[in-house]
Design an enzyme around this catalytic site. Structure first.
Site, PDB file in Angstrom:
ATOM      1  N   GLU A 149      -4.506 -10.561   4.768  1.00 37.34           N
ATOM      2  CA  GLU A 149      -4.636 -11.557   3.654  1.00 37.34           C
ATOM      3  C   GLU A 149      -3.489 -12.429   3.139  1.00 37.34           C
ATOM      4  OE1 GLU A 149      -4.507  -8.523   3.143  1.00 37.34           O
ATOM      5  OE2 GLU A 149      -4.107  -8.123   1.241  1.00 37.34           O
ATOM      6  N   CYS A 174      -5.803  -1.750   3.840  1.00 33.05           N
ATOM      7  CA  CYS A 174      -4.861  -0.853   3.242  1.00 33.05           C
ATOM      8  C   CYS A 174      -5.641   0.183   2.160  1.00 33.05           C
ATOM      9  CB  CYS A 174      -3.769  -1.827   2.397  1.00 33.05           C
ATOM     10  SG  CYS A 174      -2.287  -0.723   1.958  1.00 33.05           S
ATOM     11  N   HIS A 231      -1.735  -5.774   5.536  1.00 29.51           N
ATOM     12  CA  HIS A 231      -2.468  -6.760   4.642  1.00 29.51           C
ATOM     13  C   HIS A 231      -2.377  -8.156   5.260  1.00 29.51           C
ATOM     14  CE1 HIS A 231      -2.419  -4.960   0.344  1.00 29.51           C
ATOM     15  NE2 HIS A 231      -1.462  -4.238   1.062  1.00 29.51           N
TER      16      HIS A 231
HETATM   17  N1  GLN Z   1      -0.612   3.216  -2.032  1.00 31.80           N
HETATM   18  C1  GLN Z   1      -1.910   2.464  -2.220  1.00 31.80           C
HETATM   19  C2  GLN Z   1      -2.787   3.622  -2.255  1.00 31.80           C
HETATM   20  O1  GLN Z   1      -2.729   4.619  -1.789  1.00 31.80           O
HETATM   21  C3  GLN Z   1      -2.370   1.510  -0.915  1.00 31.80           C
HETATM   22  C4  GLN Z   1      -1.395   0.390  -1.091  1.00 31.80           C
HETATM   23  C5  GLN Z   1      -1.962  -1.104  -0.708  1.00 31.80           C
HETATM   24  O2  GLN Z   1      -3.190  -1.194  -0.758  1.00 31.80           O
HETATM   25  N2  GLN Z   1      -0.996  -1.996  -0.482  1.00 31.80           N
HETATM   26  O3  GLN Z   1      -4.022   3.359  -2.566  1.00 31.80           O
END
Ligand code: GLN
Length: 194
Positions: free
Chosen positions: A175, A80, A173
């Site tokens: 994890e 992410c 995610h």
């Molecule tokens: N929206 C976050 C970003 O742009 C990422 C979100 C996440 O890691 N769940 O950094």
């Protein structure tokens, strides 16, 4: 000797990765300062807020060493926000990213927090059973370079996990939850020579 996999512990969901790695018999290391990078077999950059992670990486002097390690074949997995840090952002976007993976991403492109979603994913590399994907203000992968293998797509064809050599990324995610298969995939990637 157990593998030593570092989890960048500046901000975000690092503790959950540490738990997952421990369940796989790996020796997890919470990495807070650059000297802790030495002696690691791989690194995970967790989800969280890419602006904070990237700023803290810059402040603490992580950007250049991690970029060099990633470019020289050291295994790194970004989940992410970690994916964002490894990739290239759509032009004009913030924050500064390392651009070591040849993918272009758009932050928060699925919408606001209320548009976060969970869905079962088909990931051929993890076997036939579905993998539960948790997407939290996730980035969209808008362009994928020729050296990048897409490992998983949403039903509409949108890529959500990819690999380029020893660099791995996913916009969800793995994890969070109980399924250790994605972490196992990374551990296997770290231990095999290809
Ligand atoms: N929206 C976050 C970003 O742009 C990422 C979100 C996440 O890691 N769940 O950094």
């Amino acid at each position: 000797m157990a593998l030593r996999i570092g989890v960048l512990a500046l901000q975000g969901a690092f503790a959950e990765h540490v738990v997952m790695l421990g369940r796989l018999g790996v020796d997890p290391v919470e990495v807070r300062l650059p000297p802790q990078l030495s002696g690691l077999d791989a690194l995970i950059i967790p989800g969280g807020e890419s602006t904070s992670i990237s700023l803290l990486m810059s402040e603490y002097g992580f950007l250049a060493p991690v970029e060099n390690m990633a470019k020289s074949g050291f295994p790194v997995w970004g989940t992410c926000a970690g994916l964002i840090v490894l990739s290239r952002l759509t032009p004009g976007s913030y924050p500064h990213t390392m651009q070591v993976m040849d993918i272009e991403v758009k932050r928060n492109a699925f919408g606001r927090q209320v548009d976060s979603f969970e869905t079962d994913l088909h990931i051929p590399g993890l076997g036939p059973d579905a993998f539960h994907g948790i997407f939290i203000r996730a980035p969209r992968i808008s362009k994928v370079g020729a050296a990048v293998d897409v490992l998983c797509k949403l039903p509409d064809g949108e890529p959500v996990a990819a690999r380029q050599g020893k660099l791995l990324c996913c916009s969800f995610h793995p994890e969070l939850g109980n399924d250790t298969r994605f972490h196992r995939y990374f551990v296997d990637m770290v231990t095999t020579s290809t």
